[in-house]
Design a protein around this motif. Structure first.
Motif, mmCIF file in Angstrom:
data_model
loop_
_atom_site.group_PDB
_atom_site.id
_atom_site.type_symbol
_atom_site.label_atom_id
_atom_site.label_comp_id
_atom_site.label_asym_id
_atom_site.label_seq_id
_atom_site.Cartn_x
_atom_site.Cartn_y
_atom_site.Cartn_z
ATOM 1 N N ASN A 8 0.828 -1.214 0.000
ATOM 2 C CA ASN A 8 0.000 0.000 0.000
ATOM 3 C C ASN A 8 0.861 1.263 0.000
ATOM 4 O OD1 ASN A 8 -2.425 -1.318 -0.151
ATOM 5 N ND2 ASN A 8 -2.850 -1.292 2.030
ATOM 6 N N GLY A 55 -7.480 5.838 -3.305
ATOM 7 C CA GLY A 55 -7.562 6.961 -2.374
ATOM 8 C C GLY A 55 -6.198 7.608 -2.143
ATOM 9 N N GLN A 114 -7.836 4.088 4.628
ATOM 10 C CA GLN A 114 -8.985 4.319 5.510
ATOM 11 C C GLN A 114 -9.728 3.020 5.743
ATOM 12 O OE1 GLN A 114 -11.582 7.760 5.345
ATOM 13 N NE2 GLN A 114 -10.500 8.377 3.481
ATOM 14 N N TYR A 139 -5.255 -4.390 -0.396
ATOM 15 C CA TYR A 139 -5.391 -2.995 -0.829
ATOM 16 C C TYR A 139 -6.743 -2.375 -0.438
ATOM 17 C CZ TYR A 139 -1.337 -4.142 -3.771
ATOM 18 O OH TYR A 139 -0.093 -4.533 -4.227
ATOM 19 N N ASP A 140 -7.561 -3.094 0.326
ATOM 20 C CA ASP A 140 -8.902 -2.584 0.671
ATOM 21 C C ASP A 140 -8.905 -1.159 1.238
ATOM 22 O OD1 ASP A 140 -10.267 -4.765 -0.256
ATOM 23 O OD2 ASP A 140 -10.519 -5.717 1.692
ATOM 24 N N PRO A 141 -7.955 -0.802 2.126
ATOM 25 C CA PRO A 141 -8.022 0.553 2.713
ATOM 26 C C PRO A 141 -7.765 1.674 1.703
ATOM 27 C CG PRO A 141 -6.600 -0.906 4.013
ATOM 28 C CD PRO A 141 -6.887 -1.610 2.717
ATOM 29 N N LEU A 142 -7.230 1.320 0.526
ATOM 30 C CA LEU A 142 -6.956 2.350 -0.497
ATOM 31 C C LEU A 142 -7.964 2.324 -1.634
ATOM 32 C CD1 LEU A 142 -3.056 2.251 -0.899
ATOM 33 C CD2 LEU A 142 -4.460 3.938 0.321
ATOM 34 N N PHE A 143 -8.876 1.357 -1.599
ATOM 35 C CA PHE A 143 -9.786 1.184 -2.744
ATOM 36 C C PHE A 143 -11.117 1.864 -2.432
ATOM 37 C CE2 PHE A 143 -12.625 -0.969 -5.678
ATOM 38 C CZ PHE A 143 -11.849 -1.084 -6.822
ATOM 39 N N VAL A 144 -11.349 3.001 -3.114
ATOM 40 C CA VAL A 144 -12.502 3.845 -2.804
ATOM 41 C C VAL A 144 -13.662 3.529 -3.760
ATOM 42 C CG1 VAL A 144 -13.302 6.237 -2.580
ATOM 43 C CG2 VAL A 144 -10.935 5.660 -1.996
ATOM 44 N N ARG A 174 -16.683 5.536 0.428
ATOM 45 C CA ARG A 174 -16.071 4.643 1.423
ATOM 46 C C ARG A 174 -15.039 3.757 0.742
ATOM 47 N NH1 ARG A 174 -20.323 0.928 3.534
ATOM 48 N NH2 ARG A 174 -20.884 1.070 1.347
ATOM 49 N N THR A 175 -14.091 3.279 1.559
ATOM 50 C CA THR A 175 -13.164 2.283 1.007
ATOM 51 C C THR A 175 -13.743 0.896 1.258
ATOM 52 O OG1 THR A 175 -11.900 1.942 3.040
ATOM 53 C CG2 THR A 175 -11.168 3.738 1.582
ATOM 54 N N GLN A 235 -13.933 -0.198 4.678
ATOM 55 C CA GLN A 235 -15.000 0.376 5.515
ATOM 56 C C GLN A 235 -16.341 -0.345 5.291
ATOM 57 O OE1 GLN A 235 -14.170 4.445 4.129
ATOM 58 N NE2 GLN A 235 -13.720 5.013 6.259
#
Ligand SMILES: O=c1nc[nH]c2c1ncn2[C@H]1C[C@H](O)[C@@H](COP(=O)(O)OP(=O)(O)OP(=O)(O)O)O1
Ligand SMILES: [Mg+2]
Length: 253
Positions: free
Chosen positions: A111, A155, A159, A166-171, A176-177, A180
């Protein structure tokens, strides 16, 4: 021959990624089959040397099926970023140099590298891609192959705490990512969820695998599954390396 019960159907999940395994187990639950991770058989992870998702997914499924004697399901997936010409793509898991230790640390390094490479980029369009392969046995000449895709944006900072990779960067479109979203929501929209929704009817029509009895309309006949003739625990003979004639079975890596 007596119709099999759902307990007869077993499948090994050819993945060492706990996040994927949880998602796939939840998605396969409606089939009422017995799902086992390859780790339960103490299998080492398969090599993934190929330049395409499909070849790597086949390699993983074959490896698991060969060593367990069971039908196998593999997913090869990745993040394809428009501004990076489709990278990290098939190399998503190994994007940053290898980090020793827990999987989460490799994810974090991947990430960080992605954010670095996206600095100053205004085009942030990206796709998650999943290619899924199901094999009845290691030499199955008719693998079931499906794909799924999810479109989003990269993103500017991580988040969310859910998911993996890569989930926290995929908006998503709503801002929302993927990290989330809760697990159910992710499975409903994700590349893997989409691929598996395509696969489930094929498992029913081609393998005779049905939904759990509680979801079956009354009086629905269950066809005999076309499982491999080798019994449970019996491993198919190893294929010849290289140079096999057509029909001799696949050349294993
Ligand atoms: O839903 C996802 N959310 C976030 N990241 C994801 C997702 N789906 C794939 N990815 C990333 C993780 C890994 O960097 C690569 C998959 O690599 P890939 O080789 O298919 O899986 P893996 O090595 O984690 O486990 P395994 O090969 O044992 O199934 O793409
Ligand atoms: Mg992998």
């Amino acid at each position: 021959m007596a119709a099999p019960t759902s307990a007869t159907w077993r499948i090994v999940l050819a993945s060492g990624n706990p996040g994927k395994l949880a998602e796939l187990s939840a998605l396969l639950a409606p089939l009422g089959c017995q799902v086992q991770a390859q780790g339960e058989f103490h299998l080492a992870e398969a090599e993934e040397p190929h330049p395409t998702f499909i070849e790597n997914a086949l390699a993983k499924a074959r490896h698991a099926s060969f060593h367990t004697g069971l039908p196998a399901l593999a997913d090869d997936s990745g993040l394809c970023v428009e501004a990076l010409g489709g990278l990290p793509g098939v190399r998503s898991a190994r994007f940053a140099p290898q980090v020793e230790g827990p999987r989460a640390e490799q994810d974090a390094a991947n990430n960080r590298l992605l954010l670095q490479q996206m600095e100053g980029q205004t085009l942030r369009l990206a796709r998650f891609v999943s290619i899924m392969v199901a094999l009845r046995h290691a030499a199955d000449p008719e693998p079931l192959i499906v794909r799924g895709e999810l479109i989003g944006q990269i993103g500017h900072a991580a988040q969310g705490q859910g998911g993996f990779g890569y989930d926290p960067l995929f908006v998503l479109a709503d801002g929302r990512t993927l990290a989330q979203c809760d697990a159910q929501e992710k499975n409903r929209i994700s590349h893997r969820g989409q691929a598996l929704q395509t696969l489930l009817p094929l498992l029913r029509t081609h393998w005779g695998w049905m939904a759990a009895s509680s979801e079956r309309p009354q009086g629905w006949a269950i066809p005999t599954p076309t499982l491999p003739t080798s019994g449970e625990g019996v491993i198919s003979p190893p294929p010849r390396r290289g140079g096999g004639r057509d029909g001799d079975g696949p050349a294993f890596p």
